[in-house]
Scaffold this active site. Structure first.
Site, short mmCIF file in Angstrom:
data_model
loop_
_atom_site.label_atom_id
_atom_site.label_comp_id
_atom_site.label_asym_id
_atom_site.label_seq_id
_atom_site.Cartn_x
_atom_site.Cartn_y
_atom_site.Cartn_z
N LYS A 117 11.99 4.99 -4.51
CA LYS A 117 11.52 6.13 -3.72
C LYS A 117 12.44 7.34 -3.88
O LYS A 117 11.98 8.47 -3.91
CB LYS A 117 11.42 5.75 -2.25
CG LYS A 117 10.32 4.73 -1.96
CD LYS A 117 10.16 4.56 -0.45
CE LYS A 117 9.53 3.25 -0.08
NZ LYS A 117 8.20 3.02 -0.62
N GLU A 201 14.01 10.27 7.03
CA GLU A 201 12.85 11.16 6.92
C GLU A 201 12.34 11.48 8.30
O GLU A 201 12.49 10.69 9.23
CB GLU A 201 11.74 10.38 6.21
CG GLU A 201 11.23 10.99 4.96
CD GLU A 201 10.21 10.09 4.27
OE1 GLU A 201 10.36 9.90 3.07
OE2 GLU A 201 9.29 9.59 4.94
N HIS A 236 1.11 -2.15 7.82
CA HIS A 236 1.27 -1.31 6.63
C HIS A 236 0.48 -1.80 5.42
O HIS A 236 0.69 -1.33 4.32
CB HIS A 236 2.75 -1.16 6.25
CG HIS A 236 3.55 -0.43 7.28
ND1 HIS A 236 3.25 0.85 7.69
CD2 HIS A 236 4.61 -0.83 8.02
CE1 HIS A 236 4.10 1.22 8.62
NE2 HIS A 236 4.94 0.22 8.85
N ARG A 293 0.08 1.81 -11.41
CA ARG A 293 -0.82 0.72 -11.82
C ARG A 293 -2.20 0.99 -11.25
O ARG A 293 -2.40 1.95 -10.51
CB ARG A 293 -0.30 -0.60 -11.24
CG ARG A 293 -0.15 -0.48 -9.73
CD ARG A 293 0.15 -1.77 -9.04
NE ARG A 293 0.69 -1.53 -7.71
CZ ARG A 293 0.00 -1.27 -6.62
NH1 ARG A 293 -1.30 -1.17 -6.68
NH2 ARG A 293 0.59 -1.06 -5.47
P1 ADP Z 1 5.76 1.20 0.99
O1 ADP Z 1 6.26 1.42 -0.40
O2 ADP Z 1 6.56 0.18 1.72
O3 ADP Z 1 4.28 0.98 1.05
P2 ADP Z 1 5.40 3.95 1.88
O4 ADP Z 1 6.40 5.01 1.73
O5 ADP Z 1 4.20 3.99 0.97
O6 ADP Z 1 6.12 2.53 1.78
O7 ADP Z 1 4.90 3.92 3.37
C1 ADP Z 1 4.05 2.91 3.87
C2 ADP Z 1 3.38 3.38 5.15
O8 ADP Z 1 4.36 3.69 6.14
C3 ADP Z 1 2.55 4.64 5.00
O9 ADP Z 1 1.25 4.37 4.57
C4 ADP Z 1 2.60 5.18 6.42
O10 ADP Z 1 1.64 4.51 7.19
C5 ADP Z 1 3.98 4.81 6.91
N1 ADP Z 1 4.96 5.90 6.71
C6 ADP Z 1 5.70 6.17 5.62
N2 ADP Z 1 6.46 7.26 5.78
C7 ADP Z 1 6.23 7.71 7.02
C8 ADP Z 1 6.72 8.82 7.81
N3 ADP Z 1 7.63 9.68 7.35
N4 ADP Z 1 6.24 8.97 9.07
C9 ADP Z 1 5.33 8.09 9.57
N5 ADP Z 1 4.83 7.05 8.90
C10 ADP Z 1 5.28 6.84 7.63
#
Ligand code: ADP
Length: 500
Positions: A117, A201, A236, A293
């Site tokens: 990330k 964040e 999630h 992917r």
């Molecule tokens: P992963 O790689 O674990 O899937 P992501 O960064 O894609 O992680 O985030 C997964 C989920 O977490 C997102 O779909 C959202 O629902 C929540 N999320 C991620 N970042 C934030 C944020 N800054 N604020 C609120 N929810 C978040």
């Protein structure tokens, strides 16, 4: 170079889905399988199949060297990784190419950058792509992290750089809790991913998860195939997805699409990829991550664009240019996908294993079922408990929703509990119907009790129907008839109005 024989390094519905497109292109197919999957549909469908090990994925589907050896042994010239397993493993992509084979996917470098990330944020940082306010890099010092958190304003989210599947995230509501949460996040990230790097964040309170499908060729052309709305999530994990999103305007779509193209260009991306964004209540969107992917939910994009994403992946891997331009793409109608898991929604979504005693897919206009099972098969315990993806396409959102409800009602699965009743609950909920839902939808609105009452009635009907059917088959073991005799009609109304 034209691919003549493709090995699919996966199992289940996605292995079948990839092979179907390959076959339409005149490409021969090779399946790999574990000992638990000997009788699987993907093994029977393929032109050739190679057993690569014991049931556990660590002994089979995650063994890159065995998969490459299977490709060499069968004379395959390319490997498609599907999703999950080795699909986002940069070392595997590298090893496939080092063995002189085509990897149907992006470069190992792009996979590596987007797999982290933090590296991803850094790569896109030079472009004009909106990021969630937060620390640009990994942060070790608690005092420094706290200062950033104060600057951003609480609540904040501590995330593991190496995180995935929603793991390694911690919400901190107030400054007093920061230190403890950060220590936990670092130790969790270290034990789960072997990498303790975390960053901070802004926590977005009511977010939507909206992602853009992109396709890029090896000549620098990148196009976006619009968005998928994936906010209905459980722990999630996505459960219902649709395209397009009910809240995205044409202007927002273009802005998100162009941002996604820039993300792809930031890592010289080629192949199919997905750029995930988080959208706040004011409809500001921020880059979250890129998945390098094919996604589970790719069918909804195929339904609304008419483009076969797997064929495009194969053409790109062969070195061809994209077969269309951005201006050629149009959204046609609306598509919804529900994921059918072998889990009990009345019992905290506990995985349910067993035999598919009755398994009848819904049929009709605008209905697509991507699955890897048939009646009489067992759901193995070793892998992801997804049985099928049910997708409907309609002229508009309302028609797609109605079609989905009917499809769920006629989907007959007896022998294991599934998430279908839960999916029907989602589709009927007013927050889903009016499009106002966010990623907290399930936590906010779903209680197992809403299904419990309906299912007691269903269970009685099913038991009676099944007993009658078993009798009519004159087989005490209720084995599905090899002649394809279907389950009793009496079952079909069993899901009717189950949540009424
Ligand atoms: P992963 O790689 O674990 O899937 P992501 O960064 O894609 O992680 O985030 C997964 C989920 O977490 C997102 O779909 C959202 O629902 C929540 N999320 C991620 N970042 C934030 C944020 N800054 N604020 C609120 N929810 C978040």
């Amino acid at each position: 170079m034209k691919i003549r024989k493709l090995l699919v390094a996966n199992r289940g519905e996605i292995a079948l889905r990839v092979m179907r497109s390959a076959r339409e292109m005149g490409i021969a197919t090779v399946a790999v399988f574990s000992e638990a999957d000997r009788q699987s549909l993907h093994v029977r469908y393929a032109d050739e199949a190679v057993c690569i090990g014991e049931a556990a994925s660590s002994a089979s589907y995650l063994r890159g060297e065995k998969i490459i050896a299977a490709a060499q042994q069968t004379g395959a010239d390319a490997i498609h990784p599907g999703y999950g397993f080795l699909s986002e493993n940069a070392e595997f992509a590298k090893a496939v190419r080092a063995a002189g084979l085509i990897f149907v996917g992006p470069s190992a470098e792009a996979i590596a950058v987007m797999g982290s990330k933090l590296a991803a944020k850094e790569a896109v940082g030079q472009y004009d792509i909106p990021l969630v306010p937060g620390t640009p890099g990994a942060i070790q010092e608690i005092a420094e992290a706290k200062a950033v958190a104060n600057q951003i304003g609480y609540p904040v989210l501590i995330k593991a750089s190496a995180g995935g599947g929603g793991k390694g995230m911690r919400v901190v509501e107030q400054e007093a809790d920061f230190e403890e949460q950060m220590q936990r996040a670092v130790s969790e990230a270290t034990s789960a991913f072997g990498d303790g790097a975390v960053f901070v964040e802004k926590y977005i309170g009511s977010p939507k998860h909206i992602e853009i499908q992109i396709l890029g060729d090896q000549h620098g052309n990148v196009a976006y195939l619009f968005e998928r709305e994936c906010s209905v999530q459980r722990r999630h994990q996505k459960v219902v997805e649709e395209a397009p999103s009910a809240i995205v305007s044409p202007e927002m779509r273009r802005a998100m699409g162009e941002a996604a193209v820039k993300v792809a260009q930031a890592c010289q991306y080629y192949g199919a990829g997905t750029v995930e964004f988080i959208v706040d209540e004011q409809r500001n969107f921020y880059f979250l991550e890129m998945n390098t992917r094919l996604q589970v939910e790719h069918p909804v994009t195929e339904m609304i664009t008419g483009i076969d994403l797997v064929k495009e992946q194969i053409r790109i891997a062969q070195g061809e240019k994209l077969s269309f331009q951005q201006e050629d793409l149009r959204i046609r109608g609306h598509a919804i996908e529900v994921r059918v898991y072998a889990e009990d929604p009345k019992n905290n979504f506990l995985p349910d294993i067993g035999k598919l005693r009755v398994y009848q897919r819904p049929q009709g206009l605008g209905i697509r079922v991507d699955d890897g099972f048939e009646q009489g098969m067992d759901i193995p315990i070793y892998y992801d408990p997804m049985i099928a993806k049910l997708i409907t396409h309609g002229k508009d959102r309302q028609e797609a929703i109605e079609r989905m409800k009917q499809a769920i009602d006629t989907y007959q699965i007896v022998g294991i509990e599934t998430t279908l009743p839960f999916c029907r609950f989602v589709l009927e909920h007013e927050a889903f119907v009016d499009g106002s839902f966010d990623t907290h939808f399930v936590a906010q609105h779903y209680r197992p009790e809403v299904l419990a009452q309906a299912s007691t009635e269903d269970d009685k009907t099913v038991a009676a129907a099944l007993a009658g059917w078993v009798h009519s088959q004159q087989s005490p073991a209720a084995q599905p008839a090899a002649n394809g005799a279907s389950a009793p009609q009496a079952i079909s109304p069993w899901r009717k109005n189950r949540l009424a």
